[in-house]
Scaffold this motif. Structure first.
Motif, PDB file in Angstrom:
ATOM      1  N   LEU A  49       0.837  -1.211   0.000  1.00  0.00           N
ATOM      2  CA  LEU A  49       0.000   0.000   0.000  1.00  0.00           C
ATOM      3  C   LEU A  49       0.870   1.259   0.000  1.00  0.00           C
ATOM      4  O   LEU A  49       0.550   2.252  -0.662  1.00  0.00           O
ATOM      5  CB  LEU A  49      -0.917  -0.001   1.228  1.00  0.00           C
ATOM      6  CG  LEU A  49      -2.084  -0.990   1.167  1.00  0.00           C
ATOM      7  CD1 LEU A  49      -2.644  -1.254   2.552  1.00  0.00           C
ATOM      8  CD2 LEU A  49      -3.181  -0.467   0.240  1.00  0.00           C
ATOM      9  N   LEU A  50       1.964   1.217   0.732  1.00  0.00           N
ATOM     10  CA  LEU A  50       2.867   2.374   0.801  1.00  0.00           C
ATOM     11  C   LEU A  50       3.480   2.632  -0.575  1.00  0.00           C
ATOM     12  O   LEU A  50       3.485   3.768  -1.065  1.00  0.00           O
ATOM     13  CB  LEU A  50       3.967   2.111   1.832  1.00  0.00           C
ATOM     14  CG  LEU A  50       4.955   3.261   2.084  1.00  0.00           C
ATOM     15  CD1 LEU A  50       4.339   4.292   3.029  1.00  0.00           C
ATOM     16  CD2 LEU A  50       6.268   2.745   2.681  1.00  0.00           C
ATOM     17  N   GLU A  51       3.971   1.564  -1.195  1.00  0.00           N
ATOM     18  CA  GLU A  51       4.564   1.707  -2.529  1.00  0.00           C
ATOM     19  C   GLU A  51       3.496   2.179  -3.516  1.00  0.00           C
ATOM     20  O   GLU A  51       3.768   3.004  -4.388  1.00  0.00           O
ATOM     21  CB  GLU A  51       5.167   0.370  -3.000  1.00  0.00           C
ATOM     22  CG  GLU A  51       6.472  -0.010  -2.296  1.00  0.00           C
ATOM     23  CD  GLU A  51       7.691   0.782  -2.796  1.00  0.00           C
ATOM     24  OE1 GLU A  51       7.612   1.391  -3.884  1.00  0.00           O
ATOM     25  OE2 GLU A  51       8.714   0.783  -2.077  1.00  0.00           O
TER      26      GLU A  51
ATOM     27  N   MET B 257       0.758   3.985  -2.894  1.00  0.00           N
ATOM     28  CA  MET B 257       0.409   5.393  -2.690  1.00  0.00           C
ATOM     29  C   MET B 257       1.571   6.296  -3.108  1.00  0.00           C
ATOM     30  O   MET B 257       1.363   7.422  -3.543  1.00  0.00           O
ATOM     31  CB  MET B 257       0.036   5.619  -1.218  1.00  0.00           C
ATOM     32  CG  MET B 257      -0.702   6.903  -0.927  1.00  0.00           C
ATOM     33  SD  MET B 257      -2.286   7.075  -1.802  1.00  0.00           S
ATOM     34  CE  MET B 257      -3.421   6.206  -0.720  1.00  0.00           C
ATOM     35  N   ALA B 258       2.792   5.783  -2.983  1.00  0.00           N
ATOM     36  CA  ALA B 258       3.967   6.577  -3.352  1.00  0.00           C
ATOM     37  C   ALA B 258       4.165   6.611  -4.861  1.00  0.00           C
ATOM     38  O   ALA B 258       4.794   7.534  -5.378  1.00  0.00           O
ATOM     39  CB  ALA B 258       5.212   6.006  -2.675  1.00  0.00           C
ATOM     40  N   ARG B 259       3.654   5.599  -5.560  1.00  0.00           N
ATOM     41  CA  ARG B 259       3.864   5.495  -7.019  1.00  0.00           C
ATOM     42  C   ARG B 259       2.516   5.302  -7.681  1.00  0.00           C
ATOM     43  O   ARG B 259       2.158   4.190  -8.091  1.00  0.00           O
ATOM     44  CB  ARG B 259       4.800   4.306  -7.324  1.00  0.00           C
ATOM     45  CG  ARG B 259       6.125   4.387  -6.566  1.00  0.00           C
ATOM     46  CD  ARG B 259       7.006   3.168  -6.801  1.00  0.00           C
ATOM     47  NE  ARG B 259       8.073   3.110  -5.814  1.00  0.00           N
ATOM     48  CZ  ARG B 259       9.193   3.849  -5.868  1.00  0.00           C
ATOM     49  NH1 ARG B 259       9.389   4.680  -6.871  1.00  0.00           N
ATOM     50  NH2 ARG B 259      10.100   3.760  -4.913  1.00  0.00           N
TER      51      ARG B 259
ATOM     52  N   PRO C  22      -3.654   8.970  -5.296  1.00  0.00           N
ATOM     53  CA  PRO C  22      -3.810  10.040  -4.312  1.00  0.00           C
ATOM     54  C   PRO C  22      -4.338  11.308  -4.979  1.00  0.00           C
ATOM     55  O   PRO C  22      -4.314  11.427  -6.201  1.00  0.00           O
ATOM     56  CB  PRO C  22      -2.386  10.242  -3.800  1.00  0.00           C
ATOM     57  CG  PRO C  22      -1.503   9.761  -4.890  1.00  0.00           C
ATOM     58  CD  PRO C  22      -2.256   8.665  -5.589  1.00  0.00           C
TER      59      PRO C  22
ATOM     60  N   LEU D 164       0.292   7.147   4.717  1.00  0.00           N
ATOM     61  CA  LEU D 164      -0.370   7.205   3.402  1.00  0.00           C
ATOM     62  C   LEU D 164      -0.881   8.617   3.129  1.00  0.00           C
ATOM     63  O   LEU D 164      -0.778   9.125   2.006  1.00  0.00           O
ATOM     64  CB  LEU D 164      -1.523   6.194   3.333  1.00  0.00           C
ATOM     65  CG  LEU D 164      -1.124   4.710   3.406  1.00  0.00           C
ATOM     66  CD1 LEU D 164      -2.341   3.819   3.162  1.00  0.00           C
ATOM     67  CD2 LEU D 164      -0.008   4.370   2.419  1.00  0.00           C
TER      68      LEU D 164
ATOM     69  N   LEU E 156       2.028  10.830   2.125  1.00  0.00           N
ATOM     70  CA  LEU E 156       2.439  10.658   0.728  1.00  0.00           C
ATOM     71  C   LEU E 156       1.439  11.323  -0.222  1.00  0.00           C
ATOM     72  O   LEU E 156       1.815  11.827  -1.273  1.00  0.00           O
ATOM     73  CB  LEU E 156       2.551   9.167   0.393  1.00  0.00           C
ATOM     74  CG  LEU E 156       3.817   8.485   0.901  1.00  0.00           C
ATOM     75  CD1 LEU E 156       3.670   6.968   0.804  1.00  0.00           C
ATOM     76  CD2 LEU E 156       5.051   8.948   0.118  1.00  0.00           C
TER      77      LEU E 156
ATOM     78  N   ILE F   2      11.427   6.281  -1.635  1.00  0.00           N
ATOM     79  CA  ILE F   2      10.377   6.930  -0.843  1.00  0.00           C
ATOM     80  C   ILE F   2      11.048   7.596   0.350  1.00  0.00           C
ATOM     81  O   ILE F   2      11.844   6.949   1.053  1.00  0.00           O
ATOM     82  CB  ILE F   2       9.342   5.895  -0.346  1.00  0.00           C
ATOM     83  CG1 ILE F   2       8.629   5.244  -1.531  1.00  0.00           C
ATOM     84  CG2 ILE F   2       8.345   6.543   0.602  1.00  0.00           C
ATOM     85  CD1 ILE F   2       7.685   4.117  -1.124  1.00  0.00           C
TER      86      ILE F   2
ATOM     87  N   PRO G 236       8.440   9.514  -4.423  1.00  0.00           N
ATOM     88  CA  PRO G 236       9.527   9.404  -5.401  1.00  0.00           C
ATOM     89  C   PRO G 236       9.369  10.443  -6.516  1.00  0.00           C
ATOM     90  O   PRO G 236       8.253  10.841  -6.844  1.00  0.00           O
ATOM     91  CB  PRO G 236       9.348   7.994  -5.964  1.00  0.00           C
ATOM     92  CG  PRO G 236       8.571   7.257  -4.938  1.00  0.00           C
ATOM     93  CD  PRO G 236       7.706   8.255  -4.262  1.00  0.00           C
TER      94      PRO G 236
END
Lengths: 188, 360, 290
Positions: free
Chosen positions: A23-25, A27-29, A180, C24, C27, C201, C217
């Motif tokens: 989930l972190l990856e 939301m980050a990507r 997001p 979350l 981010l 990240i 990123p």
């Protein structure tokens, strides 16, 4: 009854750690698709949506169930595994349902100007989740990403509210991606 | 040849071993037991329980032993332990009016229902070192009076009957939990009181003292100070009624403060409140003065810029675990930041000197 | 060996969920400080409690963790935090930047460029970049809301007027994705350019102040400056005396009481890797074979 008691994480600390990293990856990507495992929620809910619920929700997070998701089997499963209180859309910190059922998405919390984080996260169940279609740009995306979104207008309207807005976790089977509020969405 | 400083791991292990030796002190002197600390250092134990926000005299005594008597370090040990404890539920509010009092004094009325009870206090001891204590011995038993069976009503309740003090209706709103939610300002009075109840005693004392000297003056009288034991009850949904699970010792202070009245309120007295775990009356009185000073806005008073009136200032700085951690962190390496500053200062000096020389 | 008395990575699952939700949101709103219910950790506030909570919420048993303080793996607080996770999470640890999946750092960004799949967790003492201009949280929150960053520019400009340049050497403020002004933690401004466009990240945890912020990123991160006084990353004008590197951030070491100094890489893994590759500096042992 059995369907309610089963289907949770057998080893919560490890499985939720793996699920959260996905989930972190995600939301980050924005737009990138990840596969998750470990939850078996009752039909018609996907594995990925079940994983997101188990990883992020608990008795402190008001949850809204929309459309098909608002069924007795799932209510019981959520009550047993997460304890998330079920609430109307306007009060929800998390919401779960198909894109149509979640409409109008403008009713979800988009945060307050001084606390934009106090906004809803929508777990959107999709029939299709592929790296094609709408063009995504913004933080977390090196050049551009493509994602099969159900529409683009609602996401553009949401982006226009930035830093307010809701955030989405898109789920399909065991796969998920995130969108997001910061992502700019354009038609293919 | 230069070798970069290494050996962090070995240094840490050696430091811990040395610390353990120092903690024990001279091994020919008998070791303190936790029970001895609990019984004979009770006020230190109380302070650690209050500021550690955990009512457990044995653990507090253990923490004091482990911390070599450094009470803030002991509070830290208790706080770190407390965060890991599972929460089974919240008790019902304790009823301090039903307290079994060991001490109860009022500065506002010479006598009152329930009476004045001096209790085990330092107040009228002459502060002369008692060299007899250097030897061991058992004190003479104190004279005992039969426990009074009359109730001990709150002084503020007596004033309330005459309408002389502000109303304070019961409020069932669940109190926020400072240890589970980030501090958000402005804070409710309940949240302020919670922060003050676990605040550093010294900081609270100094703030309270500053109000007495005019920095946010509140004209406080100790309406009542009481110390004693109250029952702790929990509601058991399965049974449908509350069950007593134990007792805690508390110190409670109600101050009665002058108030000229406002547009909406006639002249009347107002309240400051302090409630602290254990016997800790300096802290309870301090807390009630600071509570009252922080209420200026609600009571339509002026903000005079006094520190004790400044909610953000008080709540952001009253916690000694936060304060001591951040204060002491400046002894950690800052080579990198310092190097950045060093380079900047050298460059700016060079330029300044050049300009000076060019001017001459 | 994992300490069985505690949950994986020390924190209970409910606490981890709370931190994960905050991460979350952080981010999703790059550079915005998300309040979180920071726990009282078994190490002092100001010593990395925010970073430790963020790391604990991110770790999986398969991670390889690297912990650095001032760029070095062997500084005592880095050792202490690394041990904490060895004990409570049983994760593998490494000193190699390239091998690490999660890196917790205090005051540096590693010299070795990071890659996708890596997470850099910063320990943050004061997350509010406006704090030293305006001490009140109630005020600074409003300033962020209204994008009222004039005060910051005035401060930087006063520096230029007084000193001829911006006199901020570390914790140099940045603007993230054109919206929030963010404190990058007390890294030297030399490291600021590495914040931008980074494939990893970047997560920032402030325990005592109970705030989490993040840089996704490839984000746009700009150090505040003026057209006539552009931002410049700077470092001591030397080469590393051990590995000869001219492009890395250096620690100054005083080697005697007569003013003799040497300069060495603050990033110990970077320096050791270069030496292993045969690079030599001014004070390398003579005749040492690569």
């Amino acid at each position: 009854m059995n369907a309610i008691l089963t289907g949770g994480f057998a080893d919560p600390s490890t499985q939720s750690a793996h699920a959260f990293r996905a989930l972190l990856e995600a939301m980050a990507r924005p737009g990138r698709i990840f596969t998750v495992a470990g939850a078996q929620p009752p039909a018609p809910i996907s594995v990925a949506a079940g994983v997101a619920l188990l990883t992020l929700t608990d008795s402190t997070t008001p949850l809204h169930l929309a459309g098909d998701a608002d069924c007795e089997a799932l209510r019981g499963w959520i009550g047993f595994h997460t304890g998330a209180p079920l609430v109307p859309a306007e009060q929800a910190q998390f919401a779960l349902g198909g894109w149509e059922a979640l409409q109008p998405v403008t009713r979800f919390r988009t945060g307050e100007p001084s606390y934009p984080d106090r906004s809803a996260t929508l777990i959107v169940e999709l029939d299709r989740l592929e790296p094609e279609g709408a063009r995504l740009t913004g933080p977390g995306i090196q050049t551009e990403a493509r994602l099969s979104l159900p529409e683009t207008a609602a996401f553009r309207a949401n982006r226009a509210l930035f830093p307010l807005g809701f955030d989405c976790i898109l789920t399909c089977g065991a796969r998920l991606a995130a969108l997001p509020r910061s992502t700019t969405v354009e038609d293919a | 040849m230069y070798v970069a400083v290494k050996g962090g791991e070995r240094a840490i292990d050696a430091a811990h071993a040395w610390l353990a030796e120092e903690r024990r002190g001279d091994p020919s002197v008998p070791e303190l037991t936790v029970a001895q600390i609990r019984e004979q250092m009770a006020l230190a134990v109380n302070r650690v329980m209050a500021e550690g926000s955990l009512y457990d005299p044995d653990l507090a005594a253990l923490a004091i032993k482990q911390a070599r008597g450094d009470l803030i370090e002991a509070v830290f040990l208790i706080r770190a332990y407390r965060t890991t404890l599972p929460r089974f539920g919240a008790s019902r509010p304790v009823d301090t009016a039903a307290m079994a009092v060991d001490r109860r004094v009022s500065a506002t009325f010479k006598d009152l229902p329930g009476g004045q009870v001096l209790g085990p206090t330092f107040d009228y001891t002459h502060r002369l070192l008692d060299f007899a204590l250097a030897a061991e011995g058992t004190p003479q038993p104190a004279p005992m009076a039969p426990a009074p069976d009359e109730p001990v009503p709150h002084v503020t309740g007596l004033l309330d009957r005459d309408g002389l003090i502000e109303q304070q209706p019961a409020d069932d709103t669940p109190a926020p939990d400072l240890t589970r939610q980030p501090l958000e300002l402005p804070a409710s009075r309940a949240l302020r009181l919670q922060a003050l109840a676990r605040a550093d005693e010294g900081f609270t004392l100094s703030l309270a003292y500053s109000t007495q000297r005019g920095y946010g003056r509140t004209h406080a009288f100790v309406g009542e100070l009481r110390i004693g034991r109250v029952a702790v009850e929990v509601e058991l949904p399965e049974l449908g009624f509350a069950v007593e699970i134990g007792e805690v010792e508390l110190t409670e202070c109600d101050t009665v403060n002058q108030f000229k009245g406002s547009k909406s309120e006639p002249p009347q007295f107002t309240r400051g409140y302090g409630l602290v775990m254990g016997q800790s009356e300096r802290k309870a009185i301090s807390m009630s003065l600071v509570d009252r000073a922080l209420r200026w806005q609600e009571l339509g008073e002026d903000f005079t810029g006094a520190p004790a009136q400044d909610e953000e200032f008080v709540l952001s700085h009253c916690d000694n675990i936060q304060a001591t951690g951040f204060l002491e962190h400046i002894k950690l390496p800052h080579y990198v930041d310092f190097q950045a500053e060093l380079e900047l200062v050298r460059r700016m000096r060079r330029e300044a000197v050049q300009m000076q020389e060019a001017a001459e | 060996m994992t300490d069985q008395a505690y949950n994986f990575a020390y924190l209970d699952e409910q606490t981890k969920r709370m931190i994960r939700r905050a991460l979350l949101k952080a981010l999703a709103i790059p550079g915005y400080q998300v309040p979180f219910a920071s726990r009282e950790m078994p190490m002092p506030y100001g010593w990395g409690t925010g970073g430790v909570q963020v790391t604990a919420a991110c770790l999986t048993p398969e991670d390889r963790l690297k912990v650095i303080d001032q760029g070095a793996d062997d500084t005592t607080n880095a050792v202490s935090i690394r041990r904490f996770f060895q004990r409570t999470a049983g994760v593998e640890t490494t000193e190699r930047t390239t091998d690490a999946t999660v890196i917790q750092t205090r005051h540096r960004i590693p010299e070795q460029p990071l890659a996708e799949g890596q997470i850099l967790v910063y320990q943050v003492p004061i997350p509010e970049p406006l704090r030293f201009l305006e001490p009140r949280e109630t005020e600074t929150r409003k300033m962020h809301e209204l994008e009222e960053y004039g005060l910051m520019h005035v401060k930087l400009y006063e520096d230029i007027a007084r000193h001829g340049e911006i006199a901020t050497a570390y914790a140099y403020p940045v603007r993230v994705e054109g919206r929030y002004v963010m404190d990058p933690s007390p890294i030297p401004k030399f490291d600021n350019p590495k914040l931008a466009g980074n494939p990893a990240i970047q997560l920032f945890g402030a325990g005592r102040e109970a705030r989490i912020h993040a840089v996704p990123p490839y984000s746009d991160v700009v150090s505040l400056d003026f057209e006539d006084h552009p931002f410049a990353a700077s470092k001591a004008d030397h080469e590393c005396d051990l590995c000869g590197s001219a492009g890395s951030y250096l620690d100054e070491v005083i080697t005697d009481d007569r003013g003799t100094r040497m300069f060495v890489c603050s990033d110990t893994d970077f320096c050791a890797s270069r030496q292993a590759q045969g690079h030599r500096g001014r004070l390398s042992p003579q005749g040492a074979t690569p």
